[in-house]
Design a protein around this motif. Structure first.
Motif, PDB file in Angstrom:
ATOM      1  N   THR A 169       0.829  -1.207   0.000  1.00 25.06           N
ATOM      2  CA  THR A 169       0.000   0.000   0.000  1.00 25.06           C
ATOM      3  C   THR A 169       0.864   1.257   0.000  1.00 25.06           C
ATOM      4  OG1 THR A 169      -1.551  -1.242   1.353  1.00 25.06           O
ATOM      5  CG2 THR A 169      -1.954   1.114   1.106  1.00 25.06           C
ATOM      6  N   LEU A 170       1.843   1.301   0.877  1.00 21.69           N
ATOM      7  CA  LEU A 170       2.686   2.497   0.932  1.00 21.69           C
ATOM      8  C   LEU A 170       3.426   2.707  -0.385  1.00 21.69           C
ATOM      9  CD1 LEU A 170       4.222   2.568   4.509  1.00 21.69           C
ATOM     10  CD2 LEU A 170       2.256   3.773   3.615  1.00 21.69           C
ATOM     11  N   ALA A 171       3.923   1.605  -0.938  1.00 19.10           N
ATOM     12  CA  ALA A 171       4.644   1.735  -2.202  1.00 19.10           C
ATOM     13  C   ALA A 171       3.729   2.306  -3.276  1.00 19.10           C
ATOM     14  CB  ALA A 171       5.209   0.379  -2.618  1.00 19.10           C
ATOM     15  N   SER A 172       2.473   1.849  -3.305  1.00 24.03           N
ATOM     16  CA  SER A 172       1.547   2.380  -4.322  1.00 24.03           C
ATOM     17  C   SER A 172       1.280   3.853  -4.085  1.00 24.03           C
ATOM     18  CB  SER A 172       0.215   1.635  -4.283  1.00 24.03           C
ATOM     19  OG  SER A 172       0.408   0.264  -4.344  1.00 24.03           O
TER      20      SER A 172
ATOM     21  N   ASN B  89      14.326   8.352  -9.236  1.00 26.43           N
ATOM     22  CA  ASN B  89      13.460   8.663 -10.367  1.00 26.43           C
ATOM     23  C   ASN B  89      12.661   7.463 -10.867  1.00 26.43           C
ATOM     24  OD1 ASN B  89      12.410  10.728 -11.889  1.00 26.43           O
ATOM     25  ND2 ASN B  89      13.769  10.363 -13.629  1.00 26.43           N
ATOM     26  N   THR B  90      12.351   6.543  -9.976  1.00 24.01           N
ATOM     27  CA  THR B  90      11.427   5.469 -10.334  1.00 24.01           C
ATOM     28  C   THR B  90      10.279   5.517  -9.338  1.00 24.01           C
ATOM     29  OG1 THR B  90      12.500   3.904  -8.864  1.00 24.01           O
ATOM     30  CG2 THR B  90      13.233   3.930 -11.158  1.00 24.01           C
ATOM     31  N   PHE B  91       9.074   5.505  -9.858  1.00 26.46           N
ATOM     32  CA  PHE B  91       7.930   5.732  -8.978  1.00 26.46           C
ATOM     33  C   PHE B  91       6.958   4.572  -8.905  1.00 26.46           C
ATOM     34  CE2 PHE B  91       8.996  10.016  -8.117  1.00 26.46           C
ATOM     35  CZ  PHE B  91       9.663  10.462  -9.245  1.00 26.46           C
ATOM     36  N   ASP B  92       7.123   3.560  -9.741  1.00 25.22           N
ATOM     37  CA  ASP B  92       6.085   2.537  -9.718  1.00 25.22           C
ATOM     38  C   ASP B  92       6.250   1.646  -8.490  1.00 25.22           C
ATOM     39  OD1 ASP B  92       7.479  -0.222 -10.993  1.00 25.22           O
ATOM     40  OD2 ASP B  92       8.408   1.714 -11.480  1.00 25.22           O
ATOM     41  N   ALA B  93       5.134   1.103  -8.063  1.00 30.71           N
ATOM     42  CA  ALA B  93       5.082   0.380  -6.791  1.00 30.71           C
ATOM     43  C   ALA B  93       6.065  -0.782  -6.781  1.00 30.71           C
ATOM     44  CB  ALA B  93       3.662  -0.100  -6.549  1.00 30.71           C
ATOM     45  N   ALA B  94       6.165  -1.475  -7.901  1.00 33.79           N
ATOM     46  CA  ALA B  94       7.000  -2.685  -7.922  1.00 33.79           C
ATOM     47  C   ALA B  94       8.452  -2.358  -7.583  1.00 33.79           C
ATOM     48  CB  ALA B  94       6.902  -3.345  -9.287  1.00 33.79           C
ATOM     49  N   SER B  95       8.955  -1.229  -8.102  1.00 32.84           N
ATOM     50  CA  SER B  95      10.365  -0.935  -7.857  1.00 32.84           C
ATOM     51  C   SER B  95      10.599  -0.457  -6.433  1.00 32.84           C
ATOM     52  CB  SER B  95      10.854   0.110  -8.856  1.00 32.84           C
ATOM     53  OG  SER B  95      10.146   1.311  -8.623  1.00 32.84           O
ATOM     54  N   LEU B  96       9.572   0.059  -5.801  1.00 30.49           N
ATOM     55  CA  LEU B  96       9.744   0.529  -4.419  1.00 30.49           C
ATOM     56  C   LEU B  96       9.545  -0.601  -3.429  1.00 30.49           C
ATOM     57  CD1 LEU B  96       7.848   3.908  -4.606  1.00 30.49           C
ATOM     58  CD2 LEU B  96      10.286   3.584  -4.341  1.00 30.49           C
ATOM     59  N   LEU B  97       9.041  -1.711  -3.916  1.00 33.33           N
ATOM     60  CA  LEU B  97       8.678  -2.785  -2.995  1.00 33.33           C
ATOM     61  C   LEU B  97       9.826  -3.311  -2.154  1.00 33.33           C
ATOM     62  CD1 LEU B  97       5.994  -3.510  -2.315  1.00 33.33           C
ATOM     63  CD2 LEU B  97       5.949  -5.306  -4.027  1.00 33.33           C
ATOM     64  N   PRO B  98      11.001  -3.463  -2.675  1.00 30.18           N
ATOM     65  CA  PRO B  98      12.093  -3.950  -1.804  1.00 30.18           C
ATOM     66  C   PRO B  98      12.413  -2.977  -0.673  1.00 30.18           C
ATOM     67  CG  PRO B  98      12.713  -4.070  -4.112  1.00 30.18           C
ATOM     68  CD  PRO B  98      11.427  -3.335  -4.071  1.00 30.18           C
ATOM     69  N   GLU B  99      12.336  -1.698  -0.931  1.00 29.79           N
ATOM     70  CA  GLU B  99      12.731  -0.711   0.073  1.00 29.79           C
ATOM     71  C   GLU B  99      11.721  -0.621   1.204  1.00 29.79           C
ATOM     72  OE1 GLU B  99      15.431   0.871   0.178  1.00 29.79           O
ATOM     73  OE2 GLU B  99      15.102   2.564   1.530  1.00 29.79           O
ATOM     74  N   ALA B 100      10.442  -0.762   0.852  1.00 26.78           N
ATOM     75  CA  ALA B 100       9.388  -0.529   1.849  1.00 26.78           C
ATOM     76  C   ALA B 100       9.495  -1.432   3.079  1.00 26.78           C
ATOM     77  CB  ALA B 100       8.019  -0.638   1.188  1.00 26.78           C
ATOM     78  N   PRO B 101       9.615  -2.752   2.898  1.00 20.96           N
ATOM     79  CA  PRO B 101       9.640  -3.609   4.092  1.00 20.96           C
ATOM     80  C   PRO B 101      10.819  -3.287   5.001  1.00 20.96           C
ATOM     81  CG  PRO B 101       9.338  -4.914   2.106  1.00 20.96           C
ATOM     82  CD  PRO B 101       9.677  -3.546   1.672  1.00 20.96           C
ATOM     83  N   ARG B 102      11.940  -2.918   4.400  1.00 24.60           N
ATOM     84  CA  ARG B 102      13.118  -2.630   5.209  1.00 24.60           C
ATOM     85  C   ARG B 102      12.814  -1.472   6.171  1.00 24.60           C
ATOM     86  NH1 ARG B 102      17.663   0.421   5.220  1.00 24.60           N
ATOM     87  NH2 ARG B 102      17.003   1.721   3.480  1.00 24.60           N
ATOM     88  N   ARG B 103      12.241  -0.394   5.617  1.00 28.96           N
ATOM     89  CA  ARG B 103      11.968   0.763   6.460  1.00 28.96           C
ATOM     90  C   ARG B 103      10.864   0.483   7.463  1.00 28.96           C
ATOM     91  NH1 ARG B 103      14.474   5.548   4.986  1.00 28.96           N
ATOM     92  NH2 ARG B 103      15.633   5.320   3.056  1.00 28.96           N
TER      93      ARG B 103
END
Lengths: 462, 281, 307
Positions: free
Chosen positions: A241-244, A424-438
């Motif tokens: 959700t946050l990534a989206s 400079n990448t905004f789509d949810a899929a690319s942010l997905l690895p970072e989100a759980p870490r934080r």
């Protein structure tokens, strides 16, 4: 030594102030403040006064020896008085209408020390548990015990500019998910004045809005605490959700804008059509009606687009409840008064007519006022629409650490957005690895805070 | 040549003055607009009138509502009472305290002075919770005494008066008065007070202003709506779910008016008073 | 009583001047002392006790020794609050005070007319309550439609109308608001100090050919030094206690990612929003200790510079 000339003792201005002191003291003595015997009912939301006044005046007329005084106290002052009362026995009213944060603060220690009376058994015994919308109890419940009688349900719908959307030929019945929403309404995002910046956006939302993030997170099935009231940030749903949400507010596929509620600027954007839709709980629909006159007949309500096909199409925002404080000399009488105020169909109807807030009492849902077509929302039966969503509103956790938890969640979102801007990448899929870490980091930090509290113990795992 | 050099000076002053006044202009124009116009224009509502302003849409309804819907009279009386009594008594207490610390050499004086200085640093928020409990223990909750008494001994005030006394009251004057056989209090009221008139005016103004604008304290201590001062009643117009901007603007204007008048009256000594306490002593 | 008295010098040795009665200093300081003891010292002592306890649970307090302080020293939020507060203090001293001094210098020019009106205008913001300040600056700092963004965008089309003053640039916004609020008040101090500057020295310097900047640096600045030091001290103490201004500007919160969190705000949040008065007291005491240290350091600095 000669005595000084009189009145050079002080300057004219100083004499004025001292004179004021004397005069006002005399006026104060001559114009005394009436004392009000009886029990106190504290509440914080000024608009609620009109609903309770009528019913209390009737009560006080019929029971002159058992008066109940309606006292409106500003939200912050009420918070402080409750904290003081619960820690050191300073005076507190018998009945207090609280907001969610105030009540959950009272849950910060041992269960037996909560300053409100445990209503669980009474609720079950008197059948109120079945009579009232069950998810609405969740915000006032901790470790299996309930301490408040809910005032409202506050389901969420989407309010949108029907005039603009229909003029563009778009059929909102086709919109089932947020992806549909972005896809079908996307063409309406336009640069109208040629300055290279869009002047029309789809949704009122921005990443620092804690309330809206919570609303959307709950809709997706996420939360910051688990059912056992333990910290639980690091879940797949939260991460997704946050990534989206980052792509909602930043990047090429951004479709949200900050059209802040209760500000002149935000309202201007709504009136001018700079923002097309907002997530509207029932009380917000009421605010629109009173503040946004020019939009009458131009807006409609629809169910929230879901996060995935078949998913939940509503959410919940805010909540008020009445609690009986343990300081009340006669809890049964106070409980009776609480029910008298909250279970009254007259109060329910009066509340709906002035604010669109629907009652949590299922029997009230049959009242004809909810089905009346409303000219502001283009003839839709506003109450009925909200009532349809009422049984589905997500359950919420009442934790004393909710504020801290949401703060940390918001920091994660802000960090994710910064991360996206940097890469400079905004789509949810690319942010997905970072989100759980934080999220994991934030969870550990908050868990350390909570572990410090030697007096609080969340319900143990079953 | 000299005249020309004044142009940039006035330009700078006027620019800053305008910048400072913009929020006040906003307050004034907002108080004259309806709720609808408040949301659609920043200053004056746009329309077909002179200069493109819809003069006919300006209205006094917010002021009328202030006097009818709103307990203005009572709230103002409460504010005047609280502010004037607090400032008068506080000035007296601090003047006496400052005099004691400045003009008498006695045992414990240094310790006391350091105590007062140290108290300057204490964050007020630290004292809210224990202070509230103390008030309750003394039975001072829901009374003006509970608001006034704690405000009568600000360390800042004693500090200012001590400086002022050190700077403007010569010891010789006191000694000669004692030789004449004058009592201590007579000396205080007839000699010392007139000498520190500016500081008295300044401190009265400062504490009056502080008490007038204080809106958190009264809300916590006072439990009945009829005794609340103006600052609180106006703040309460800012609700959780809706805000009555018109009333807030007109109410704020009305609440600024008295302190503005006071400042106009006390301007000169306010300035000289403040600085008599600022010069090193 | 109007006996004529002989001049002091002819009255003989000092021993003939009656000393003040023993009770006098105590009588004068009594009202202040009693109230101070009751309403400042006693609650202060209570808060010290509290700082060694935990008070999460209503009615239940637990003694936890140094645990609050230990946690505090590792608490990232506390350090962030301290950083924010220190930044604000630096800004207040190096931005707001020079503005106040500048205004005072402008107003002090002998040829300026209407000085009283300008003085009133610049001082007027101090008269307004913080409620109004909150509402008004929320309006001014808004994205797109706020006065600042709309105005700047109109002047410079390249200015991003969605510049997030209160979301991302909290400290600069706070400083701006504080300049509006407090510069006038500090200007009054500087004005009075400037009016006490020796005009003869200035005229002599001008005759000697010294330019305005040289005159300022070598004559004006040293003469107003005591007042300036006082104003700086007040500013520092006040800045470290900053709470209500950002609280009211950020709509009763610390702002996104706690960008507007100050130490006293953190104290308030922990004490009254979370309910742990013990931890809040620990924060307050640590702040107090830091301020005392800073004050002592400043005094030593002053003494050294004088010598």
């Amino acid at each position: 030594m000669s005595s000084p000339r009189p009145f050079t003792f002080l300057s004219p201005g100083a004499w004025l102030i001292v004179g004021l002191a004397v005069v006002s003291s005399l006026a104060y003595l001559a114009w005394p403040v009436p004392s009000r015997p009886g029990r106190d009912f504290w509440f914080f939301s000024p608009p609620n006064e009109q609903h309770y006044r009528a019913i209390l005046e009737k009560w006080n007329a019929a029971h002159p020896h058992d008066r109940v005084n309606l006292v409106q106290i500003h939200y912050q002052a009420l918070e402080r008085r409750l904290v003081a009362a619960f820690t050191s026995d300073t005076p507190v009213a018998d009945l207090v209408e609280t907001e969610s944060l105030m009540m959950s603060r009272a849950f910060a220690g041992r269960l037996e020390d909560v300053g409100f009376v445990d209503l669980t058994d009474r609720l079950h015994r008197e059948g109120l548990w079945e009579k009232i919308n069950e998810p609405s109890f969740s915000l006032w419940t901790t470790r299996g015990r309930t301490f408040g009688l809910p005032h409202d349900v506050h389901p969420c719908l989407l309010g949108y500019r029907a005039d603009l959307v229909e003029a563009a030929g778009i059929d909102v019945a086709q919109i089932e998910t947020w992806d549909d929403f972005r896809r079908l309404l996307g063409p309406l995002i336009r640069d109208l004045d040629g300055d290279g910046r869009p002047d029309r956006y789809l949704l009122n939302f921005w990443e620092n809005n804690r309330d809206l993030v919570k609303v959307l997170l709950l809709q997706a099935g996420g939360d910051v605490f688990d059912a056992q009231e333990r910290v639980s940030f690091d879940t797949a749903i939260n991460a997704r959700t946050l990534a989206s949400l980052v792509s909602w507010v930043a990047g090429p596929r951004r479709f949200c804008v900050d059209a802040r509620d209760f500000t002149a600027g935000g309202d201007q954007m709504r009136i001018e059509g700079t923002v097309l839709a907002s997530i509207l709980p029932d009380w917000q629909a009421g605010t629109w009606k009173s503040n946004l006159g020019p939009l009458s007949g131009k807006v409609k309500l629809m169910r929230l687009p879901a996060w995935e096909r078949g998913g939940l199409r509503t959410s919940v925002w805010g909540g008020t409840a009445i609690g009986v404080t343990k300081a009340a000399p006669d809890p049964e009488k106070s409980w009776a008064m609480a029910k008298h105020l909250y279970l009254s169909p007259q109060v329910a109807e009066s509340l709906y007519r002035s604010t669109y807030i629907i009652s949590p009492v299922k029997a009230h849902w049959q009242l004809p006022c909810y089905r009346e077509p409303d000219p502001f929302f283009s003839g839709q039966p506003v109450g009925a629409l909200y009532i349809a969503e009422a049984p589905h509103v997500p359950r919420r956790i009442a934790s004393p650490y909710m504020t801290l938890a949401m703060e940390r969640l918001m920091s994660v979102l802000v960090a994710l957005k910064a991360h996206a801007l940097a890469r400079n990448t905004f789509d949810a899929a690319s942010l997905l690895p970072e989100a759980p870490r934080r999220l994991a980091e934030a969870q550990a930090d908050l868990a350390a805070h909570i572990a410090r509290n030697v007096l609080y113990a969340a319900a143990p795992a079953p | 040549m000299r005249r020309l050099a004044l142009v940039p000076l006035y330009a700078a002053l006027v620019t800053f003055a305008v910048l400072t006044l913009i929020p006040f202009a906003w307050m004034l124009t907002s108080s004259l607009k309806s709720q609808h116009d408040f949301f659609t224009s920043f200053f004056l509502p746009r329309g077909d009138g002179f200069l493109g302003v819809a003069w006919d849409r300006l209205t006094l309804v917010n002021f009328r509502r202030l006097f009818s819907e709103f307990p203005l009279g009572r709230a103002m009386l409460n504010s005047f009472f609280l502010a004037s009594v607090t400032s008068s008594l506080a000035t007296l207490a601090c003047a006496m305290g400052g005099y004691g610390l400045a003009k008498f050499n006695f045992r414990g004086r240094t310790a006391l002075t350091w105590l007062v200085l140290g108290a300057l640093i204490v964050p007020g928020s630290l004292l809210i919770a224990p202070g509230y409990q103390l008030l309750w223990q003394f039975g001072l909750l829901n009374s003006y005494a509970g608001l006034i008494l704690p405000a009568l001994a600000p360390a800042f005030g004693v500090f200012l008066f001590r400086q002022a006394m050190l700077n403007t009251v010569p010891n010789e004057l006191l000694e000669s008065a004692r030789i004449d056989g004058a009592g201590e209090f007579r000396i205080f009221f007839t000699i010392v007070i007139p000498l520190v008139r500016p500081m008295i005016g300044a401190f009265l103004m400062i504490t009056f202003l502080g008490a007038w604008n204080n809106f958190i304290g009264p809300q916590i201590v006072l439990h009945q709506p009829e005794v609340l001062p103006l600052s609180v009643t106006i703040n309460n117009l800012r609700g959780l779910y809706a805000t009555d901007y018109g009333l807030i603007m007109s109410g704020t204007l009305v609440s600024i008016a008295p302190v503005m008048c006071l400042f106009l009256l006390l301007q000169r000594e306010f300035i000289s008073g403040l600085t008599s306490g600022a010069v090193k002593g | 009583m109007s006996r004529s008295t002989p001049p002091l010098a002819s009255r003989g040795p000092r021993a003939s001047a009656p000393p003040f009665p023993r009770w006098a200093p105590w009588a004068f300081t009594a009202p202040f002392l009693i109230l101070f003891l009751l309403f400042t010292l006693w609650p202060l002592a209570q808060s010290l006790l509290l700082s060694f306890q935990q008070t999460f649970g209503p009615k239940s307090t637990a003694f936890v020794g140094w645990s609050n302080f230990r946690f505090l020293l590792h608490d990232p939020l506390f350090w962030q609050a301290l950083r924010n507060t220190a930044l604000y203090t630096v800004g207040a001293v190096f931005v707001q005070l020079p503005v106040a001094l500048g205004l005072a210098l402008l107003l002090n020019h002998p040829a300026v007319r209407g000085r009283a009106i300008f003085r009133l205008i610049f001082f007027a913001p101090s008269l307004v309550g913080l409620v109004f300040v909150g509402i008004m600056f929320a309006q001014i700092f808004q994205k797109r439609t706020g006065l600042l963004n709309a105005g700047l965008h109109a002047l410079l089309p390249s200015w991003d109308p969605e510049f997030a003053w209160l979301d991302e640039h909290v400290m600069p916004s706070l400083l701006l608001a504080s300049v509006w609020l407090y510069a006038g008040f500090n200007m009054i101090y500087f004005l009075a100090a400037l009016q006490n500057v020796n005009r003869e020295l200035l005229d002599a310097a001008q005759l000697d050919g010294a330019g305005p900047w040289a005159r300022f640096r070598h004559i004006v600045l040293p003469e107003i030094r005591p007042v300036a030091a006082f104003v700086v001290l007040l500013s520092v103490i006040g800045s470290f206690q900053l709470f209500e201004l950002p609280w009211v500007l950020l709509d009763n919160s610390a702002g996104p990612a706690n960008r507007g969190l100050t130490v006293v705000m953190y104290l308030y949040q922990t004490g009254f929003l979370v309910g742990d008065l013990g931890y809040a007291s620990a924060i307050g005491w640590l702040l107090g200790l830091l301020l005392v240290g800073a004050a002592i350091a400043q005094m030593r600095l002053n003494r050294r510079e004088e010598n």
